[in-house]
Scaffold this active site. Structure first.
Site, mmCIF file in Angstrom:
data_model
loop_
_atom_site.group_PDB
_atom_site.id
_atom_site.type_symbol
_atom_site.label_atom_id
_atom_site.label_comp_id
_atom_site.label_asym_id
_atom_site.label_seq_id
_atom_site.Cartn_x
_atom_site.Cartn_y
_atom_site.Cartn_z
ATOM 1 N N THR A 72 -39.529 -25.251 -29.211
ATOM 2 C CA THR A 72 -38.341 -25.993 -28.800
ATOM 3 C C THR A 72 -38.727 -26.983 -27.715
ATOM 4 O O THR A 72 -39.907 -27.320 -27.546
ATOM 5 C CB THR A 72 -37.227 -25.040 -28.330
ATOM 6 O OG1 THR A 72 -36.016 -25.771 -28.156
ATOM 7 C CG2 THR A 72 -37.599 -24.327 -27.042
ATOM 8 N N ASN A 73 -37.753 -27.483 -26.958
ATOM 9 C CA ASN A 73 -38.006 -28.433 -25.880
ATOM 10 C C ASN A 73 -37.039 -28.160 -24.736
ATOM 11 O O ASN A 73 -36.256 -27.209 -24.792
ATOM 12 C CB ASN A 73 -37.871 -29.874 -26.401
ATOM 13 C CG ASN A 73 -36.535 -30.106 -27.070
ATOM 14 O OD1 ASN A 73 -35.486 -30.048 -26.441
ATOM 15 N ND2 ASN A 73 -36.563 -30.359 -28.377
ATOM 16 N N ARG A 74 -37.076 -28.992 -23.720
ATOM 17 C CA ARG A 74 -36.322 -28.724 -22.488
ATOM 18 C C ARG A 74 -34.884 -29.220 -22.526
ATOM 19 O O ARG A 74 -34.158 -29.093 -21.536
ATOM 20 C CB ARG A 74 -37.042 -29.378 -21.300
ATOM 21 C CG ARG A 74 -38.382 -28.753 -20.952
ATOM 22 C CD ARG A 74 -39.082 -29.561 -19.876
ATOM 23 N NE ARG A 74 -38.187 -29.840 -18.753
ATOM 24 C CZ ARG A 74 -38.234 -30.947 -18.026
ATOM 25 N NH1 ARG A 74 -39.088 -31.905 -18.324
ATOM 26 N NH2 ARG A 74 -37.400 -31.114 -17.023
ATOM 27 N N ALA B 57 -32.304 -33.516 -28.924
ATOM 28 C CA ALA B 57 -33.764 -33.611 -28.891
ATOM 29 C C ALA B 57 -34.296 -32.735 -30.023
ATOM 30 O O ALA B 57 -34.447 -31.526 -29.869
ATOM 31 C CB ALA B 57 -34.301 -33.145 -27.545
#
Length: 401
Positions: free
Chosen positions: A211-213, A277
């Site tokens: 995943t991402n932030r 995102a």
């Protein structure tokens, strides 16, 4: 803070229900939002909470008597002219009936009927009373008379059981009313807007994922700004941490889930905003069981490309549809954003540098540059995300017009 209430004159009418104590919090929150607040109370309301409490909170005399007067004119008439918005919180069955039938027999009903202010009412009562035919008719009448009705919650009632009839929390009342009052004159009324939010998750095994932030805060801010302008909003999101009145959420996890949901909703939409995102890659195959560590060995995971949601929407859009993308970059921000605007066939692209610590991912603030095919770039310096969202929605409304 909800700046909708800033510098507005708000009259809060409190009636005699067990939830009258929540009106004190409502008054305090409105004042925190920089509204000018006065309070009126029925006789029965004063059996549950004192007028002194509201006088201290509002720094103003409380209207309780029809024959109260100041030096200028009759007090309830002056207050009726003064108010921009009237909240009746909580509203008993008796007060709902009086207002629906035009019965004017005390200071607060006289003030309400004499005012041209926007009117918001939040009924709170026993569930049997709420569902009585007379109450249903009365609430329908108030809605027809342009009252904004805040529906009661399901919760623990004074009678000792859970049912619909509980007064929503004051912040929910304030936020819902702000959105709905603004939407009445919104420039996007009747427009459907599909927005994505959050960081997608690509499973490695039943326990882990890539995943991402991204927190999704920008997407949720855009959803709020859109409903404030009267739009029908579908939010395709990877989390449901914020609830916004009037927004229909579609909860997804992976990029492929989001891709399918967006294509399903976009056919009859006017606008698509890709604020999520999304993960560009996913594992070729997710392990069925948890991947176990083997001492001394490295782990290699093969990745494959995910569908490009923005590019596909851009390919399939019609002349009447508007597509807005986001570019979260850490270097050469404007160069990459301009390329993305063209390559994805977007109409607008919002570029932001996510390498900074005081804006971007998981922050309440952002700084962006809005690129359009037919306009010069617009730079928005460090601002709350909701302010940026409103600027973006304003540009969208102008383009649709």
């Amino acid at each position: 803070m909800n700046d909708f209430y800033k510098n507005k004159n708000i009259l809060v009418i409190v009636t005699g229900g067990i939830a009258a104590y929540k009106a004190a919090t409502l008054v305090r929150e409105l004042i925190k939002n920089e509204a000018r607040v006065r309070v009126g109370m029925t006789v029965t309301a004063q059996e549950f909470i004192t007028s002194r409490t509201f006088a201290v909170l509002s720094h103003h005399e409380v209207l309780t008597d029809l024959f109260q007067a100041n030096e200028a004119e009759v007090m309830h008439i002056e207050w009726a002219k003064w108010a921009d918005i009237i909240f009746v919180v909580p509203a008993t069955a008796n007060m709902v009936g009086k207002l629906a039938q035009g019965i004017i027999d005390d200071a607060v009903t006289s003030t309400i009927i004499a005012s041209s202010a926007e009117k918001v009412i939040a009924p709170a009562m026993n569930d049997v009373m709420l569902n009585a035919p007379a109450m249903i008719r009365n609430l329908h009448t108030l809605k027809s008379d342009d009252w904004l009705v805040i529906e009661p919650d399901i919760g623990f009632l004074a009678e000792g059981y859970d049912a619909q009839g509980r007064l929503p929390e004051p912040l929910e009342i304030i936020n819902q009313a702000a959105i709905r009052l603004q939407a009445r004159i919104g420039r996007l009324a009747g427009r459907k807007i599909v927005i994505t939010a959050g960081g997608t998750r690509e499973a490695l095994d039943p326990v882990r994922y890539l995943t991402n932030r991204s927190s999704g805060k920008m997407g949720f801010a855009l959803a709020q700004a859109a409903v404030e302008l009267g739009a029908d909003v579908v939010l395709v999101t990877t989390n449901s941490r914020y609830k916004i009145y009037g927004v229909r959420e579609v909860l997804v996890s992976s990029t492929r889930d989001m891709h399918a949901a967006v294509l399903h909703e976009f056919d009859n939409a006017d606008v698509f905003i890709g604020a999520a995102a999304v993960s560009d890659y996913r594992p070729v195959e997710a392990a069925k069981d948890k991947i176990k560590k083997k001492s001394g060995e490295n782990l290699t995971i093969k990745l494959m490309q995910n569908p490009d949601i923005l590019a596909e929407v851009g390919r399939h859009k019609t002349m009447k549809q508007l597509v807005v993308g986001f570019a979260a970059e850490t270097q050469n921000v404007l160069e990459y954003a301009r390329k993305k605007l063209i390559q994805k066939n977007a109409d607008m692209l919002v570029a932001n540098d996510v390498s900074t610590t005081n804006s971007g991912f998981d922050s309440e603030n952002n700084r962006v540059t809005i690129l359009s095919r037919d306009e010069d770039p617009e730079i928005i310096s460090l601002s709350p995300k909701i302010a940026i969202a409103r600027s973006i929605m304003d540009k969208i409304a102008k383009k649709l017009a």
